[in-house]
Scaffold this active site. Sequence first.
Site, PDB file in Angstrom:
ATOM      1  N   ILE A 113      -1.251  -6.690   9.863  1.00 28.61           N
ATOM      2  CA  ILE A 113      -0.947  -7.947   9.176  1.00 28.61           C
ATOM      3  C   ILE A 113      -2.053  -8.993   9.387  1.00 28.61           C
ATOM      4  CG2 ILE A 113       0.312  -9.286  10.935  1.00 28.61           C
ATOM      5  CD1 ILE A 113       2.544  -9.601   8.714  1.00 28.61           C
ATOM      6  N   HIS A 118      -0.380   0.900  15.993  1.00 27.69           N
ATOM      7  CA  HIS A 118       0.854   1.218  15.256  1.00 27.69           C
ATOM      8  C   HIS A 118       2.109   0.933  16.075  1.00 27.69           C
ATOM      9  CE1 HIS A 118      -2.294   3.614  13.288  1.00 27.69           C
ATOM     10  NE2 HIS A 118      -1.570   3.505  12.188  1.00 27.69           N
ATOM     11  N   GLU A 131      -4.846  -6.479   2.746  1.00 32.37           N
ATOM     12  CA  GLU A 131      -3.722  -7.274   3.260  1.00 32.37           C
ATOM     13  C   GLU A 131      -3.824  -8.758   2.913  1.00 32.37           C
ATOM     14  OE1 GLU A 131      -5.096  -4.829   5.003  1.00 32.37           O
ATOM     15  OE2 GLU A 131      -3.422  -3.463   5.298  1.00 32.37           O
ATOM     16  N   ASP A 154       0.895  -4.203  12.734  1.00 28.58           N
ATOM     17  CA  ASP A 154      -0.439  -4.260  13.355  1.00 28.58           C
ATOM     18  C   ASP A 154      -1.520  -4.546  12.308  1.00 28.58           C
ATOM     19  OD1 ASP A 154       0.365  -2.464  16.066  1.00 28.58           O
ATOM     20  OD2 ASP A 154       1.412  -1.958  14.218  1.00 28.58           O
ATOM     21  N   GLU A 177       0.836  -1.193   0.000  1.00 29.51           N
ATOM     22  CA  GLU A 177       0.000   0.000   0.000  1.00 29.51           C
ATOM     23  C   GLU A 177       0.875   1.248   0.000  1.00 29.51           C
ATOM     24  OE1 GLU A 177      -2.150  -0.877   3.557  1.00 29.51           O
ATOM     25  OE2 GLU A 177      -3.072  -2.658   2.661  1.00 29.51           O
TER      26      GLU A 177
END
Lengths: 353, 324
Positions: B87, B129, B60, B85, B29
């Site tokens: 994933i 994050h 994802e 985070d 992305e």
Amino acid sequence: MAKTEQAATCDAEATEQVGREKLRGFLQQMQLIRRFEERAAREYASGRISGFCHLYIGQEGVAVGALGALEPRDHVITAYRDHGHALLRGCTPRAVMAELMGKVTGAARGRGGSMHMFNPEQRFHGGHGIVGGHIPLATGFAFASAYEQRGDVTLCFFGEGAMNQGAFYESLNLASLWNLPAVYVIENNQYAMGTPLSRASAISDLAMKATAFGMEGEVVDGMDVTLVNACIARAAKRAREEHRPTLIEARCYRFRGHSMSDPAKYRTKDEVDERKAHDPITLATHTLLERKWASEDEVKGWDDEAKDAAADAAEFAADSPQPSLSDLGRYVYAEPLSWRLDDAMTPHVREEG
Amino acid sequence: MKTLNLVQAVNDALAVALEAHDDVVLLGEDIGRFGGVFRATAGLRERFGEERVIDTPLSEAGIIGTAVGMALYGLKPVPEIQFSDFIYPGFDHIVNELAKYRYRSGGQFPCPVTIRTPVGGGIRGGHYHSQSPEAYFIHTPGLVVVCPSTPRDAKGLLLASIRSPDPVLFLEPKPIYRKAVGEVPEGDFEVPLGQARVVREGGDVTLIAWGAMVSLCEEAAARIAPSGVECTIIDPRTLWPLDIDTIADAVSATGRCIIVHEAPRTCGFGAELAALVQERCFLHLEAPIRRVTGWDTPFPYTLEHAYLPSVERVLDAVEATIAF
């Protein structure tokens, strides 16, 4: 399903298009899958096959018609009901049966079982047990094919249950966005395990979902091998020549339960009998006989050959060895695991062999 | 040699890989036109083209699943997941497909994908994050898990990962993306996977740490050295498969061991390391193995200083271990 409800033969126009030789071959392939699966059911009942085992009985027309429209260089990937696709894509009955029994002679060297048939030589990338999990992989094959400019097509099968997974949406969006040569085939056998489509999907015309991705969508009678063949041939041509993906809904029916442990009590006997009247094997047989493209003796002979091949596979598989305990760590990484498995070989375990 | 920070070293490695191998493609992305949220892929689209440095939708599972298919076909995809985070939508494709393809095909289909993703806290990123998810992936047979702590290792390990026949989770410690600066060999260069680095040698206690925790341990070791306590610091670099021999040798020599990581304590990789160390070094241990880790809470926002291991917490652990 309008057409099959009236006709006991395959579609006339599609039959002409497929022709005598191919249709004879299609029937033989469907017979092999049917007899193989019946044998697998027996072996499961006898305890020689364990775990989970999903039979393809009733849906043969889809895989046979679809894979009959591909070239050898094309890529195929499917879900967990994969024995039929494997047999069509170069896995021998022996290799598939041996895998079912977890033997080293199996299609995945006995490491997987029912949902894990593979054949790299014929670009068969296997069965997959997580519903919908393999759909983005197909998009990846199609991407790689376009990247390498090889001109091959990827055919991806999944059930109507998989359509409600997010991976379906992500994969088809990418395939259309990137103009990839992929064909996505929904094998709509009407039930996601015990849940009918009407209770799982907000719409019943599944090919409509293609509109959301800006790709072509088509519905086909999956019980008629000739119609499936013609439909997939069109989609494969679109993929190869126009680099555009297609979503196809092949309406079909499984005659057995979802797996060997499913008595399928969620549907009536009448419903199943009605569907069995449109058995893809019966349709193809009637078509060949009516056109005198095959004799009854020939059809019977092919059926006997299929039974023999299944019996030979079962015998071969039963006689093959299981993977040895010392091979426990093989194929996890490129290099076999060593120190991490030291504990596996304790004295009592070693004695047992 | 040139002096680079860690994120520049990552960029350098990706450029070398793209230059050397036509079958390497990057996807993720905002990695192309935008150059990546941390600028890890800056300039690569301009240099190697949008066919090889591919901007994807926010997708994802699609990115990772597609990368698996690309690798099975014969490409060497290097997907980026913008923050580790994020994933989890692709977790199934990592755990059930990427990690297991070789095994469940009986060795017929290797799946060489290198997933790059930034990990770690200390940037006031809060819950979404800041996490350190290494334990999930170490717990998954079939995956290689790598986490560099220096620019040199970031470049060399990333190139080795991309060329590995196995799938790799390449975890990049984002709090030190710019803070870690050092000399990096120019051109093509690899640091072998599966080899730990002895960061510092001392006779009293062994600290095991990776990623951003390595420099923290170095600082703690420097602060306590004047009082006569000398620390060995081991950076496993490849968290799995682990270089257990280097770790066991160090702990056997010092007799004391402290494991430092950002992730929550319970079932964190420190738990496995402690078990391995006691299996191998039981008769050499002078004190219980201690862990300095994140707490068993969601990653906090304003309290992240209290959550993350600090130099002070490491010093306290060293002193307690020595005094035991």
